[in-house]
Design an enzyme around this catalytic site. Structure first.
Site, PDB file in Angstrom:
ATOM      1  N   LYS A   1       0.837  -1.198   0.000  1.00  0.00           N
ATOM      2  CA  LYS A   1       0.000   0.000   0.000  1.00  0.00           C
ATOM      3  C   LYS A   1       0.880   1.260   0.000  1.00  0.00           C
ATOM      4  CE  LYS A   1      -0.725  -0.161   4.965  1.00  0.00           C
ATOM      5  NZ  LYS A   1      -1.378  -0.978   6.010  1.00  0.00           N
TER       6      LYS A   1
ATOM      7  N   TYR B   1      16.340  30.853  11.599  1.00  0.00           N
ATOM      8  CA  TYR B   1      15.246  31.807  11.746  1.00  0.00           C
ATOM      9  C   TYR B   1      15.020  32.072  13.229  1.00  0.00           C
ATOM     10  CZ  TYR B   1      14.178  31.054   6.822  1.00  0.00           C
ATOM     11  OH  TYR B   1      14.256  30.994   5.465  1.00  0.00           O
TER      12      TYR B   1
HETATM   13  C1  LIG Z   1      -0.400  -2.033   6.524  1.00  0.00           C
HETATM   14  C2  LIG Z   1      -1.012  -3.311   6.868  1.00  0.00           C
HETATM   15  C3  LIG Z   1      -0.233  -4.467   7.021  1.00  0.00           C
HETATM   16  C4  LIG Z   1       1.279  -4.426   6.995  1.00  0.00           C
HETATM   17  O1  LIG Z   1       1.732  -3.852   8.204  1.00  0.00           O
HETATM   18  P1  LIG Z   1       3.276  -3.690   8.569  1.00  0.00           P
HETATM   19  O2  LIG Z   1       3.264  -3.236   9.975  1.00  0.00           O
HETATM   20  O3  LIG Z   1       3.841  -2.648   7.655  1.00  0.00           O
HETATM   21  O4  LIG Z   1       3.922  -5.003   8.384  1.00  0.00           O
HETATM   22  C5  LIG Z   1      -0.884  -5.655   7.242  1.00  0.00           C
HETATM   23  N1  LIG Z   1      -2.241  -5.725   7.338  1.00  0.00           N
HETATM   24  C6  LIG Z   1      -3.014  -4.627   7.229  1.00  0.00           C
HETATM   25  C7  LIG Z   1      -4.479  -4.776   7.350  1.00  0.00           C
HETATM   26  C8  LIG Z   1      -2.440  -3.399   7.007  1.00  0.00           C
HETATM   27  O5  LIG Z   1      -3.213  -2.316   6.908  1.00  0.00           O
END
Ligand SMILES: *Cc1c(COP(=O)(O)O)cnc(C)c1O
Length: 394
Positions: free
Chosen positions: A43, A266
């Site tokens: 993702k 700054y």
């Molecule tokens: C993002 C996600 C994962 C992977 O998680 P990691 O902590 O990056 O290994 C697995 N299952 C679901 C439902 C997720 O949303």
């Protein structure tokens, strides 16, 4: 500075071979005899690495997990021919009407999802369904009261041949803790005891911290560990045998000797407590490096660890070069992502996690893929086509 980086102020490197290595390392943790399959979680455009860049390293995965259906189509277009899991299920009823994507798996998390699927008269390629349990995170999914009824409704669709099968999906809220999954597991296992179907529970943290539990499930869903970063607070990726897949590089573009008491930045935010040599690193929040970086956050200058002074600007980060071996203008700088300076270590200094830094790079950062040797395993090759399909898929 390596030849590819000539003329670049800042750049990232992505190494698909590191992804292949990490995938093999995670499989080894499941054990040689394990039948547990791996959804490689890609993702957010493969955690900011770029799907097309990491895909050559994922030939050994059993499937890809993405957020939404559009991402699944993008995986097909990029040449992935294996199973695809959409973690977010469906966005609306219209999406349900135009599913026809072979080897599609949908995670369903509320009753509307099932309504929308039930409203599809017929589907050329019926999807697999994974019922998502709300679990201890509780953001999304069926709770204890609704789960069995959701299963019953899906079982009707399965008998009618409108879905291909039903699995059980959970996502833990604190799997990195040694005692982080026992309670959540006991509850869900009791709930699904009499409901057949494959099980998928474990993210990277659960797989790494609780390998026995991971091994007892049918599919695991690692994300961050595939990219070489550790999700565990007490141990970095390289110590787990993982290789960082993306690194962020820049250079020193200015050096100034500053007298005691002089103010920098700054509003004069930085005060030299003693005579100091300050290096200017050619990166900033305009590249996605967070502005609120605490002083002391580490950075590698010419291979030596230096400390940031805080007060990051759009294009510049001041670092303390005092006491380091002499550094020249143009000296290479690593902001994060090598075995010497893992991204999770830098993230910890900032009070965030590796995944946030990896997904934060802005479009002005060029990404240079590290060339990868052709895989010679023909079977592995078959899951990824050399070029995107020329036939549009609807
Ligand atoms: C993002 C996600 C994962 C992977 O998680 P990691 O902590 O990056 O290994 C697995 N299952 C679901 C439902 C997720 O949303």
């Amino acid at each position: 500075m390596d030849g590819n980086a000539i003329g670049l102020r800042v750049h990232a490197r992505v190494d698909a071979a590191a992804i292949a290595h990490n995938l093999a390392a995670l499989r080894a943790r499941l054990g040689p005899a394990s039948a547990t399959r791996i959804w490689a979680t890609v993702k957010a455009d493969a955690y900011g690495h770029g799907l097309h860049r990491v895909l050559p390293g994922l030939a050994g995965a059993d499937g890809l997990a993405v957020s939404q259906l559009a991402d699944a189509r993008a995986c097909r277009a990029a040449g992935w021919n294996g199973p695809l899991l959409v973690l977010g299920g469906l966005l609306d009823a219209e999406e349900a009407q135009r599913l026809a994507l072979p080897d599609l798996h949908l995670a369903l998390s509320h009753d509307r999802h099932i309504d929308w699927l039930a409203g599809v008269p017929s589907c050329a390629a019926p999807p697999w369904i994974w019922l998502r349990y709300a679990g201890d995170i509780g953001y999304t999914g069926f709770d204890d009261a609704g789960y069995a009824e959701a299963y019953r409704r899906c079982a009707v669709l399965a008998r009618q041949g409108r879905i291909a099968g039903i699995g059980h999906l959970n996502h833990y809220g604190r799997a990195e803790q040694p005692d982080g999954i026992a309670q959540a597991d006991a509850r869900f296992q009791a709930l699904i005891r009499d409901l057949p179907g494959p099980r998928s529970f474990c993210n990277s943290a659960a797989l790494l911290r609780h390998p026995d539990a991971a091994r007892s499930t049918d599919w695991v869903r690692p994300g961050i560990a595939l990219y070489g970063a550790s999700p565990l607070p007490d141990i970095d990726g390289p110590a787990l045998g993982l290789i960082p897949a993306m690194s962020l590089h820049t250079r020193i573009i200015g050096i100034r000797d500053v007298a005691r008491g002089e103010r920098l930045g700054y509003n004069g935010n930085i005060v030299a407590a003693a005579p100091m040599r300050v290096g200017m690193v050619a990166s900033g929040y305009g590249d996605g490096y967070p502005r609120r970086v605490p002083a002391g956050t580490p950075v590698l200058v010419d291979g030596h660890t230096a400390a940031m002074l805080g007060a990051v600007t759009m294009d510049l980060i001041p670092v303390d070069l005092t006491g380091l071996p002499p550094v020249a203008i143009g000296a290479p700088v690593v902001l994060w992502g090598t075995p010497e300076l893992p991204v999770e270590k830098v993230a910890r200094h900032m009070g965030t996690i590796a995944a946030e830094l990896l997904t934060s790079l802005t479009p002005r950062v060029p990404v240079i893929p590290v060339p990868m040797a052709e895989p010679d395993d023909l079977e592995q090759k078959s899951k990824i086509s050399g070029s995107p399909p020329d036939r549009p898929r609807r």
